[in-house]
Design a protein around this motif. Sequence first.
Motif, PDB file in Angstrom:
ATOM      1  N   LYS A  29       0.844  -1.198   0.000  1.00 49.70           N
ATOM      2  CA  LYS A  29       0.000   0.000   0.000  1.00 49.70           C
ATOM      3  C   LYS A  29       0.874   1.240   0.000  1.00 49.70           C
ATOM      4  N   LYS A  30       0.562   2.183  -0.907  1.00 49.20           N
ATOM      5  CA  LYS A  30       1.279   3.456  -0.980  1.00 49.20           C
ATOM      6  C   LYS A  30       0.243   4.574  -0.934  1.00 49.20           C
ATOM      7  N   ILE A  31       0.317   5.399   0.059  1.00 50.69           N
ATOM      8  CA  ILE A  31      -0.668   6.471   0.241  1.00 50.69           C
ATOM      9  C   ILE A  31      -0.266   7.670  -0.607  1.00 50.69           C
ATOM     10  N   GLN A  34      -3.949  11.907   1.943  1.00 54.51           N
ATOM     11  CA  GLN A  34      -4.524  11.493   3.220  1.00 54.51           C
ATOM     12  C   GLN A  34      -6.053  11.507   3.252  1.00 54.51           C
TER      13      GLN A  34
END
Length: 170
Positions: A29-31, A34
């Motif tokens: 997972k790469k954000i 936000q």
Amino acid sequence: MLRLKIHIVLMLITMAAAGQQQKTVKFKKKIIHQNFISEGVAVADVNKDGLLDILAGPNWFEAPGWKIHQITPPVAFDFSKEWSDSFLNFASDVNEDGWVDLIVFDFPGTEVRWFENPKKNGVLWAGFLIDSTARNESPMLVDIDHDTRPDLVFGTGKDQLTWFEPSGQQ
């Protein structure tokens, strides 16, 4: 005898297949951001640097570090109670100027607009109405007439399925 041989071969194949271990696929997972800002996203090279950027709602995110740039002024909404005004997003060079633009379908039953890439950072993108009512949840961007330019296909009005062909430069 032949049936018995075929049966034995099939049993051996089945046992061999069952004995193979399944590979486990893992995702990392790469954000990118936000906050939830859009129901959909598009991916394209917005700034012509050879890297794929992400377009989502009022923003585009510049690869590879995902620096945020505004397309339109953001509108705050509570995703637990409201829908985003960016339901589906498509990237396409709508006005055929060599720069990727953004097509945004709002909530089904409302308008669809396209936003012109200003070709430089720090400038908001001008928006233009395509149609006041896009009724279905699954519009398509596809070259339906094989002229190498993508067309929009979606429901409009009460009982219409419509095809929109971009006319090029304004």
